[in-house]
Write a protein that holds these residues in place. Structure first.
Motif, PDB file in Angstrom:
ATOM      1  N   ASP A 107       0.801  20.453 -10.312  1.00 35.91           N
ATOM      2  CA  ASP A 107       1.116  21.815 -10.744  1.00 35.91           C
ATOM      3  C   ASP A 107       2.612  22.107 -10.721  1.00 35.91           C
ATOM      4  OD1 ASP A 107      -1.530  22.879 -11.266  1.00 35.91           O
ATOM      5  OD2 ASP A 107      -1.872  22.656  -9.109  1.00 35.91           O
ATOM      6  N   GLY A 108       3.420  21.073 -10.449  1.00 34.43           N
ATOM      7  CA  GLY A 108       4.859  21.267 -10.441  1.00 34.43           C
ATOM      8  C   GLY A 108       5.419  21.709  -9.110  1.00 34.43           C
ATOM      9  N   ASP A 109       4.579  21.845  -8.102  1.00 33.27           N
ATOM     10  CA  ASP A 109       5.047  22.204  -6.766  1.00 33.27           C
ATOM     11  C   ASP A 109       5.369  20.936  -5.977  1.00 33.27           C
ATOM     12  OD1 ASP A 109       4.606  24.962  -7.244  1.00 33.27           O
ATOM     13  OD2 ASP A 109       2.468  24.685  -6.820  1.00 33.27           O
ATOM     14  N   THR A 110       5.742  21.116  -4.716  1.00 30.98           N
ATOM     15  CA  THR A 110       6.023  19.985  -3.823  1.00 30.98           C
ATOM     16  C   THR A 110       4.928  19.905  -2.777  1.00 30.98           C
ATOM     17  OG1 THR A 110       8.415  20.200  -4.126  1.00 30.98           O
ATOM     18  CG2 THR A 110       7.670  19.002  -2.185  1.00 30.98           C
ATOM     19  N   LEU A 111       4.393  18.699  -2.556  1.00 34.51           N
ATOM     20  CA  LEU A 111       3.340  18.519  -1.560  1.00 34.51           C
ATOM     21  C   LEU A 111       3.876  18.835  -0.160  1.00 34.51           C
ATOM     22  CD1 LEU A 111       1.726  15.164  -2.758  1.00 34.51           C
ATOM     23  CD2 LEU A 111       0.872  17.480  -3.114  1.00 34.51           C
ATOM     24  N   THR A 112       3.085  19.543   0.620  1.00 34.02           N
ATOM     25  CA  THR A 112       3.484  19.884   1.987  1.00 34.02           C
ATOM     26  C   THR A 112       2.481  19.400   3.031  1.00 34.02           C
ATOM     27  OG1 THR A 112       2.390  22.049   1.815  1.00 34.02           O
ATOM     28  CG2 THR A 112       4.732  21.936   1.219  1.00 34.02           C
ATOM     29  N   HIS A 113       1.272  18.992   2.599  1.00 28.62           N
ATOM     30  CA  HIS A 113       0.265  18.613   3.576  1.00 28.62           C
ATOM     31  C   HIS A 113      -0.677  17.556   2.988  1.00 28.62           C
ATOM     32  CE1 HIS A 113      -1.457  21.928   1.198  1.00 28.62           C
ATOM     33  NE2 HIS A 113      -2.615  21.292   1.345  1.00 28.62           N
ATOM     34  N   LEU A 114      -1.437  16.911   3.864  1.00 26.42           N
ATOM     35  CA  LEU A 114      -2.431  15.938   3.442  1.00 26.42           C
ATOM     36  C   LEU A 114      -3.568  16.654   2.724  1.00 26.42           C
ATOM     37  CD1 LEU A 114      -0.938  14.490   5.925  1.00 26.42           C
ATOM     38  CD2 LEU A 114      -3.048  13.186   6.174  1.00 26.42           C
ATOM     39  N   GLY A 115      -4.186  15.965   1.776  1.00 25.47           N
ATOM     40  CA  GLY A 115      -5.333  16.560   1.096  1.00 25.47           C
ATOM     41  C   GLY A 115      -6.504  16.773   2.032  1.00 25.47           C
ATOM     42  N   ARG A 116      -6.697  15.866   2.976  1.00 22.32           N
ATOM     43  CA  ARG A 116      -7.704  15.987   4.040  1.00 22.32           C
ATOM     44  C   ARG A 116      -7.001  15.726   5.354  1.00 22.32           C
ATOM     45  NH1 ARG A 116     -11.173  13.494  -0.208  1.00 22.32           N
ATOM     46  NH2 ARG A 116      -9.735  11.747  -0.105  1.00 22.32           N
ATOM     47  N   GLY A 117      -7.180  16.604   6.335  1.00 20.57           N
ATOM     48  CA  GLY A 117      -6.516  16.421   7.611  1.00 20.57           C
ATOM     49  C   GLY A 117      -6.964  15.147   8.308  1.00 20.57           C
ATOM     50  N   ALA A 118      -6.034  14.479   8.985  1.00 15.98           N
ATOM     51  CA  ALA A 118      -6.361  13.323   9.821  1.00 15.98           C
ATOM     52  C   ALA A 118      -6.619  13.795  11.249  1.00 15.98           C
ATOM     53  CB  ALA A 118      -5.230  12.303   9.785  1.00 15.98           C
ATOM     54  N   TYR A 144      -5.838  17.485 -12.562  1.00 16.00           N
ATOM     55  CA  TYR A 144      -4.802  17.904 -13.504  1.00 16.00           C
ATOM     56  C   TYR A 144      -4.460  19.374 -13.254  1.00 16.00           C
ATOM     57  CZ  TYR A 144      -6.187  13.501 -15.515  1.00 16.00           C
ATOM     58  OH  TYR A 144      -6.486  12.170 -15.686  1.00 16.00           O
ATOM     59  N   PRO A 145      -3.418  19.902 -13.879  1.00 12.96           N
ATOM     60  CA  PRO A 145      -2.983  21.270 -13.605  1.00 12.96           C
ATOM     61  C   PRO A 145      -4.137  22.273 -13.620  1.00 12.96           C
ATOM     62  CG  PRO A 145      -1.385  20.204 -15.019  1.00 12.96           C
ATOM     63  CD  PRO A 145      -2.538  19.245 -14.870  1.00 12.96           C
ATOM     64  N   GLY A 146      -4.104  23.172 -12.623  1.00 20.60           N
ATOM     65  CA  GLY A 146      -5.132  24.192 -12.509  1.00 20.60           C
ATOM     66  C   GLY A 146      -6.452  23.691 -11.964  1.00 20.60           C
ATOM     67  N   GLY A 147      -6.487  22.459 -11.459  1.00 18.46           N
ATOM     68  CA  GLY A 147      -7.719  21.910 -10.916  1.00 18.46           C
ATOM     69  C   GLY A 147      -8.613  21.239 -11.937  1.00 18.46           C
ATOM     70  N   ARG A 148      -8.136  21.075 -13.167  1.00 19.69           N
ATOM     71  CA  ARG A 148      -8.939  20.397 -14.184  1.00 19.69           C
ATOM     72  C   ARG A 148      -9.237  18.958 -13.782  1.00 19.69           C
ATOM     73  NH1 ARG A 148      -6.088  19.266 -18.235  1.00 19.69           N
ATOM     74  NH2 ARG A 148      -4.215  20.524 -17.843  1.00 19.69           N
ATOM     75  N   GLY A 160      -1.139  12.237 -14.327  1.00 23.93           N
ATOM     76  CA  GLY A 160      -2.116  12.492 -13.274  1.00 23.93           C
ATOM     77  C   GLY A 160      -2.334  11.280 -12.385  1.00 23.93           C
ATOM     78  N   ALA A 161      -2.406  10.096 -13.013  1.00 20.80           N
ATOM     79  CA  ALA A 161      -2.561   8.869 -12.226  1.00 20.80           C
ATOM     80  C   ALA A 161      -1.327   8.628 -11.366  1.00 20.80           C
ATOM     81  CB  ALA A 161      -2.799   7.688 -13.161  1.00 20.80           C
ATOM     82  N   GLY A 162      -0.150   8.912 -11.916  1.00 25.22           N
ATOM     83  CA  GLY A 162       1.081   8.732 -11.147  1.00 25.22           C
ATOM     84  C   GLY A 162       1.174   9.686  -9.973  1.00 25.22           C
ATOM     85  N   TYR A 163       0.800  10.954 -10.197  1.00 19.60           N
ATOM     86  CA  TYR A 163       0.819  11.918  -9.103  1.00 19.60           C
ATOM     87  C   TYR A 163      -0.151  11.502  -7.984  1.00 19.60           C
ATOM     88  CZ  TYR A 163       3.505  15.283 -11.905  1.00 19.60           C
ATOM     89  OH  TYR A 163       4.483  15.912 -12.632  1.00 19.60           O
ATOM     90  N   ALA A 164      -1.313  10.972  -8.366  1.00 20.09           N
ATOM     91  CA  ALA A 164      -2.284  10.532  -7.358  1.00 20.09           C
ATOM     92  C   ALA A 164      -1.727   9.390  -6.516  1.00 20.09           C
ATOM     93  CB  ALA A 164      -3.587  10.113  -8.041  1.00 20.09           C
ATOM     94  N   LEU A 165      -1.050   8.440  -7.161  1.00 23.98           N
ATOM     95  CA  LEU A 165      -0.431   7.334  -6.430  1.00 23.98           C
ATOM     96  C   LEU A 165       0.644   7.844  -5.473  1.00 23.98           C
ATOM     97  CD1 LEU A 165      -0.054   4.707  -9.300  1.00 23.98           C
ATOM     98  CD2 LEU A 165      -1.553   4.521  -7.305  1.00 23.98           C
ATOM     99  N   LEU A 166       1.428   8.804  -5.931  1.00 20.70           N
ATOM    100  CA  LEU A 166       2.460   9.369  -5.066  1.00 20.70           C
ATOM    101  C   LEU A 166       1.848  10.059  -3.850  1.00 20.70           C
ATOM    102  CD1 LEU A 166       4.862  10.900  -7.762  1.00 20.70           C
ATOM    103  CD2 LEU A 166       5.340   8.950  -6.268  1.00 20.70           C
ATOM    104  N   ARG A 167       0.756  10.813  -4.059  1.00 21.64           N
ATOM    105  CA  ARG A 167       0.119  11.502  -2.941  1.00 21.64           C
ATOM    106  C   ARG A 167      -0.432  10.509  -1.926  1.00 21.64           C
ATOM    107  NH1 ARG A 167      -2.422  15.957  -0.817  1.00 21.64           N
ATOM    108  NH2 ARG A 167      -1.889  17.440  -2.451  1.00 21.64           N
TER     109      ARG A 167
END
Length: 269
Positions: A107-118, A144-148, A160-167
């Motif tokens: 969505d163009g923001d910066t990640l600040t947390h894990l998708g699922r907490g450890a 994809y943007p907006g949760g698509r 989308g694939a690149g963003y997932a790899l980065l996360r």
């Protein structure tokens, strides 16, 4: 152990209730029957705390459970089951500034947390016990943007694939940075204060780059990696370092992403 979307069904769905009961029974039998029986199990894809409690109840006493209160958008989370007393030590949620703090999201923001907490726990299994961290890194599902769940074109699919790899990479680095701090704080004469295990699942497999993010020196930490087989079961790929010479030590073996423990003979803490 990836328990594959373990959700307690609605009371009105009798078919789902029967399937759920069978799955709980199967998982309990698998855990109790692994070799001589597992003592500690790191769980991924627990649908809700009630599901973890149902599995703990199926195993019976003296099993205990600690469940992460930080699920993803689908309400999926991690948990730990153990025959021994458990103490929750940490909930790992934030991406540390010491890791990869400027990773973009779709969505163009910066990640600040894990998708699922450890989740990090201490298992009181004799002597100093052991420390276990369980995590479930970003899955292969693309968003994809907006949760698509679908791309508008091939360029967006590639992004989308690149963003997932980065996360996924940022999450793996965050775990390593957290464990660096934990190990440094607990070190005694240059050795870990207690055996430390990281049980992290990545459904896309462990590439050399992600593996290196969590890799530790052999005197530091053991990394337990789980992968999904074609049969849908999980196996483990573990390399345990030789124990450092201490007055009390805990022996550990791994089978099917569970850890079987033999309490130390010494009572020194």
């Amino acid at each position: 152990m990836d328990v594959k979307n373990l959700f307690r069904p609605h009371d009105t769905d009798t078919t789902a209730a029967d399937t759920y009961a069978a799955k709980i029974g199967y998982l309990a039998a698998l855990i109790a029957g692994t070799g001589t029986g597992a003592d500690v199990v790191a769980l991924q894809e627990i649908g809700a705390p009630e599901a973890a409690e149902d599995l703990r109840a199926a195993l019976g006493e003296p099993w205990q459970a600690v469940v992460s209160p930080h699920p993803d958008r689908r309400d999926i989370r991690v948990a730990v089951l153990a025959r021994h007393p458990l103490t929750e030590e940490a909930q790992i949620i934030d991406l540390s500034p010491s890791g990869l703090p400027a990773v973009p999201d779709v969505d163009g923001d910066t990640l600040t947390h894990l998708g699922r907490g450890a989740l990090q726990v201490r298992v009181h299994c004799g002597g100093a016990g052991l420390r276990l961290l369980t995590a479930h890194l970003k899955s292969k599902l693309l968003t994809y943007p907006g949760g698509r769940r679908y791309p508008l074109d091939e360029d967006e699919r590639a992004r989308g694939a690149g963003y997932a790899l980065l996360r996924r990479t940022a999450e793996a680095v965050a775990l390593r940075v957290h464990l660096n701090e934990v190990l440094a704080a607990a070190a005694v004469n240059g050795q870990p204060g207690m055996p430390t295990f990281c049980a992290a699942t990545s459904t896309t497999g462990w590439t050399p780059s992600r593996r290196s993010c969590l890799k530790a020196r052999r005197t530091e930490m053991s990394t337990v990696r789980t992968r999904v087989t074609r049969s849908g079961c999980t196996t483990s790929d573990a390399a345990y370092p030789p124990p450092a010479p201490t007055p009390a030590s805990t022996k550990a073996t791994a089978s099917s992403s569970t850890t079987s423990l033999q309490p130390a003979t010494s009572n020194s803490d």
